[in-house]
Design a protein around this motif. Sequence first.
Motif, mmCIF file in Angstrom:
data_model
loop_
_atom_site.group_PDB
_atom_site.id
_atom_site.type_symbol
_atom_site.label_atom_id
_atom_site.label_comp_id
_atom_site.label_asym_id
_atom_site.label_seq_id
_atom_site.Cartn_x
_atom_site.Cartn_y
_atom_site.Cartn_z
ATOM 1 N N PRO A 142 50.104 -5.394 33.450
ATOM 2 C CA PRO A 142 49.853 -6.793 33.799
ATOM 3 C C PRO A 142 48.404 -7.066 34.193
ATOM 4 O O PRO A 142 47.774 -6.294 34.900
ATOM 5 N N MET A 143 47.930 -8.210 33.734
ATOM 6 C CA MET A 143 46.600 -8.702 34.069
ATOM 7 C C MET A 143 46.691 -9.624 35.283
ATOM 8 O O MET A 143 47.743 -10.212 35.552
ATOM 9 N N SER A 144 45.608 -9.761 35.999
ATOM 10 C CA SER A 144 45.504 -10.800 37.027
ATOM 11 C C SER A 144 45.134 -12.109 36.329
ATOM 12 O O SER A 144 44.045 -12.241 35.771
ATOM 13 N N TYR A 145 46.063 -13.070 36.356
ATOM 14 C CA TYR A 145 45.891 -14.374 35.705
ATOM 15 C C TYR A 145 46.225 -15.422 36.763
ATOM 16 O O TYR A 145 47.351 -15.920 36.836
ATOM 17 N N PRO A 146 45.276 -15.750 37.626
ATOM 18 C CA PRO A 146 45.574 -16.566 38.809
ATOM 19 C C PRO A 146 46.371 -17.831 38.525
ATOM 20 O O PRO A 146 47.288 -18.168 39.279
ATOM 21 N N THR A 181 46.952 -11.513 45.726
ATOM 22 C CA THR A 181 45.502 -11.290 45.778
ATOM 23 C C THR A 181 45.078 -10.384 44.630
ATOM 24 O O THR A 181 45.905 -9.751 43.964
ATOM 25 N N GLY A 182 43.770 -10.300 44.433
ATOM 26 C CA GLY A 182 43.249 -9.403 43.408
ATOM 27 C C GLY A 182 43.638 -7.959 43.638
ATOM 28 O O GLY A 182 44.146 -7.297 42.721
ATOM 29 N N PRO A 183 43.439 -7.423 44.844
ATOM 30 C CA PRO A 183 43.864 -6.040 45.091
ATOM 31 C C PRO A 183 45.364 -5.835 44.904
ATOM 32 O O PRO A 183 45.790 -4.778 44.419
ATOM 33 N N GLU A 184 46.162 -6.828 45.265
ATOM 34 C CA GLU A 184 47.613 -6.708 45.063
ATOM 35 C C GLU A 184 47.968 -6.703 43.582
ATOM 36 O O GLU A 184 48.836 -5.941 43.139
ATOM 37 N N ALA A 185 47.286 -7.532 42.800
ATOM 38 C CA ALA A 185 47.513 -7.530 41.354
ATOM 39 C C ALA A 185 47.077 -6.200 40.739
ATOM 40 O O ALA A 185 47.710 -5.686 39.815
ATOM 41 N N ALA A 186 45.990 -5.641 41.262
ATOM 42 C CA ALA A 186 45.552 -4.326 40.795
ATOM 43 C C ALA A 186 46.592 -3.263 41.120
ATOM 44 O O ALA A 186 46.886 -2.387 40.293
ATOM 45 N N GLN A 187 47.163 -3.325 42.315
ATOM 46 C CA GLN A 187 48.186 -2.355 42.701
ATOM 47 C C GLN A 187 49.413 -2.479 41.811
ATOM 48 O O GLN A 187 50.056 -1.476 41.479
ATOM 49 N N ARG A 188 49.737 -3.685 41.401
ATOM 50 C CA ARG A 188 50.841 -3.897 40.455
ATOM 51 C C ARG A 188 50.569 -3.166 39.137
ATOM 52 O O ARG A 188 51.447 -2.492 38.589
#
Length: 447
Positions: A189-193, A202-209
């Motif tokens: 998954p990408m971070s797509y706000p 958050t960005g770090p949470e999306a990265a952890q995903r």
Amino acid sequence: MAEIQYRLEQKRRIVGDFPGPKSSALNERRQAVVASGVASGVPVYAADADGGILHDVDGNSFIDLAAGIAVTGVGASAPAVVGAVKEQVEHFTHSCFMVTPYEGYVRVAELLNELTPGDHEKRSVLFNSGAEAVENAVKVARLATGRDAIVAFDHAYHGRTNLTMGLTAKSMPYKANFGPFAPEIYRVPMSYPYREENPEITGPEAAQRAILAIEKQIGAESVAAILLEPIQGEGGFIVPAEGFMPALADWAKEKGIVFIADEVQSGFCRTGAWFASEHEGVVPDIVATAKGIAGGMPLSAITGRAELMDAVHPGGLGGTYGGNPVACAAAIGAIQTMKDYDLNGRAKQIETQVMGRLRSLARNVDIIGDVRGRGAMLAIELVNPGTKEPNAEATKAIAAFCQKEGVIILTCGTYGNVVRLLPPLVIGEDLLDDALDVLEAAIRAQV
């Protein structure tokens, strides 16, 4: 900053219906000889271009908000590029760097090593296209790590070769019926706000995903590289949430994974920095570049940590045309133009000018779901009113309206509902305002 001088008058002018007779005649010739799989977004044939203006063969003058898909940031006929090309072709057009090398290739490598993020020792290799650069970055990462798996992201676009099609997310028109594709490619998954199910993530949470998906599906010890566009291009000019990219890069470093930044569309002053990775202080292990590097001449590159790049055996990288001397001369001229005119600063000015207009419009028009981007890499995501449902029909209509009025814009996005703006970085403020007037009228016509 030096004042930009233009060869062509910087004014929009439509002299008649188009495509005009000359473009129509050329299109008939095209249909007889060019494969139908090659599509063109604007039904006119180019005759001349300079600054922010493109002339067609029938005498129409269009405002260019495409820049050849982010290629002609310095303009389509920048004097330093034209002069460098003329001088080079008077001496030799090709010798192949792998046969008899030449200074231009070395100079471009020096500039890339200087300009790309990080002060570590670097090496560069030159190629022809963005896809070729990405493919070779993957080759280096696999050889240097002894691992096979490559991680790409939702909404990614990396090219049209077999490997890069596999790395690209969108099927039609890029991948449909062209498989099978290269193995050991995994998508996370990408971070797509704008389209997150949880808008508070958050960005770090999306990265952890994404990291959790990698650990579950592949295992970090099997991953050669993480490949990421700092701002996704064809996928919709998606700017990930702050902290997403740094968290991924930090995790990759911890796990011995090569972090590759695909800066093909976002590089060379496009976002208001030499490279989009710089906005969050990320230093990639390898940077892939192309498009804006050479003012319209075909050139691409990978620049990376010396220990990674030098891990490849002699002869393992290269290509007959890679780093062609004429393209190298153009790149040297283009990069000098970027410095002389402070095109990073100009990109930031474009962002201020455009975003002010678009955000004001978005407050009053309910088909605009999101306005985003950095520098002169900006986008509008269109939706059905009162929802986030993609509105591809309105997007097509807006592009057609703009073309009819003499403004060239591009669309993109996984859902085909994003208008993207990629003006030449040398476009004048008055000309850009004129283009924005047309774009605003086109959007209002859909309400």
